[in-house]
Design an enzyme around this catalytic site. Structure first.
Site, PDB file in Angstrom:
ATOM      1  N   SER A   1       5.668  -5.459  -1.137  1.00  0.00           N
ATOM      2  CA  SER A   1       5.777  -3.810  -1.935  1.00  0.00           C
ATOM      3  C   SER A   1       6.091  -2.588  -0.126  1.00  0.00           C
ATOM      4  CB  SER A   1       4.029  -3.329  -2.396  1.00  0.00           C
ATOM      5  OG  SER A   1       4.159  -2.188  -2.797  1.00  0.00           O
ATOM      6  N   ALA A   2       5.319  -2.443  -0.232  1.00  0.00           N
ATOM      7  CA  ALA A   2       5.169  -1.189   1.103  1.00  0.00           C
ATOM      8  C   ALA A   2       6.256  -2.272   2.676  1.00  0.00           C
ATOM      9  CB  ALA A   2       4.569  -0.866   1.658  1.00  0.00           C
TER      10      ALA A   2
ATOM     11  N   HIS B   1       8.779  -2.847  -7.131  1.00  0.00           N
ATOM     12  CA  HIS B   1       8.485  -2.431  -8.137  1.00  0.00           C
ATOM     13  C   HIS B   1       9.180  -1.357  -9.437  1.00  0.00           C
ATOM     14  CE1 HIS B   1       4.042  -3.130  -6.678  1.00  0.00           C
ATOM     15  NE2 HIS B   1       4.721  -2.324  -5.347  1.00  0.00           N
TER      16      HIS B   1
ATOM     17  N   GLU C   1       8.570  -6.248 -10.514  1.00  0.00           N
ATOM     18  CA  GLU C   1       7.480  -7.322  -9.769  1.00  0.00           C
ATOM     19  C   GLU C   1       8.245  -8.901 -10.167  1.00  0.00           C
ATOM     20  OE1 GLU C   1       3.681  -5.895 -11.433  1.00  0.00           O
ATOM     21  OE2 GLU C   1       3.633  -4.011  -9.961  1.00  0.00           O
TER      22      GLU C   1
ATOM     23  N   GLY D   1       0.873  -1.497   0.156  1.00  0.00           N
ATOM     24  CA  GLY D   1       0.252  -0.135  -0.400  1.00  0.00           C
ATOM     25  C   GLY D   1       0.884   0.720  -0.221  1.00  0.00           C
TER      26      GLY D   1
END
Length: 242
Positions: A123-124, A160, A195, A91
């Site tokens: 991700s985060a 990413h 990714e 997020g």
């Protein structure tokens, strides 16, 4: 060097895959096939629909003997203390770290993982495994108490990762931004994770997982031109833990 189990994933999926489809194999590798409770930290989600977020994770891991428990703002300390593993979803990285500081769980997470509790983040949730969140791609929608993160790795992560410059685009590319970072922070290297890739730290062995190479950004001394290297899939990069 303490024994740690950390899975830092660039993303929750690659291309048109289902949610957590590719990471499931690595999740099973780091957790094993045994009954355990996972503290799921959903703070990166700006909408705060934490129940739905946790349900998506539970659905993706259906069939595995893992129980997902939401560590929200009211019970985070208790849930994490009682957990067998910690999982942090993606997020907005700024909101994630802000809420972690606000909930007073940064040191708790770090101490549990340093003492052998497996950590999985995408991700985060992967970005915060480095010393700071200075290489996030996210908009600073809220200001955390500090940019200092978990420091499981002595280098930064850029999730990413891709480096494209569309026709007519006059802004900086991802490579240019990350080269700026290592120029200003020459003691910190940065791994750009495309990714579908991730870093798997198991005890004292660190390797790149996934089908694509990652990029390594580094600057040896202040003022020296930084360089971009490449890390191959399944490459042992344990030397970077020093």
């Amino acid at each position: 060097m303490s024994s740690k189990k950390v899975l830092a994933l660039s993303s929750s999926r690659a291309g048109r895959e289902d949610y957590l489809e590719s990471p499931v194999l690595s999740i099973k590798e780091i957790l094993g096939i045994r009954q355990l409770s996972i503290a799921f930290i959903p703070f990166a989600l700006v909408s705060k629909k934490y129940d739905a977020y946790a349900n998506d994770v539970s659905t993706a891991l259906k069939g595995l003997p893992y129980k997902i428990n939401i560590a929200d703002h009211h019970n985070a300390i208790k849930v994490i203390e009682q957990s067998d593993a910690i999982m942090v979803g993606g997020g907005n990285t700024f909101k994630l770290l802000h809420d972690i500081y606000e909930s007073k769980i940064l040191d708790l997470i770090r101490n549990k993982v340093e003492n052998g509790t497996p950590y999985i983040g995408w991700s985060a949730g992967a970005n915060i495994t480095g010393p700071t969140i200075g290489t996030t791609n996210d908009m600073p929608v809220i200001q955390p108490e500090s940019f200092k993160a978990l420091s499981f790795f002595p280098f930064q992560i850029n999730p990413h990762y891709f480096n494209q410059k569309p026709k007519g685009f006059n802004g900086e590319t991802r490579d240019q931004r990350l080269l700026e970072f290592v120029t200003m922070n020459p003691t910190l290297k940065v791994i750009g994770l495309p990714e579908g890739t991730g870093l798997l730290l198991n005890d004292r062995t660190l390797k790149l997982i996934g089908k694509h190479p990652a990029k390594l950004f580094s600057a040896k001394v202040p003022g020296e031109k930084p360089v971009i290297g490449e890390i191959n899939p399944e490459e042992d990069i344990s030397y970077m833990l020093s």
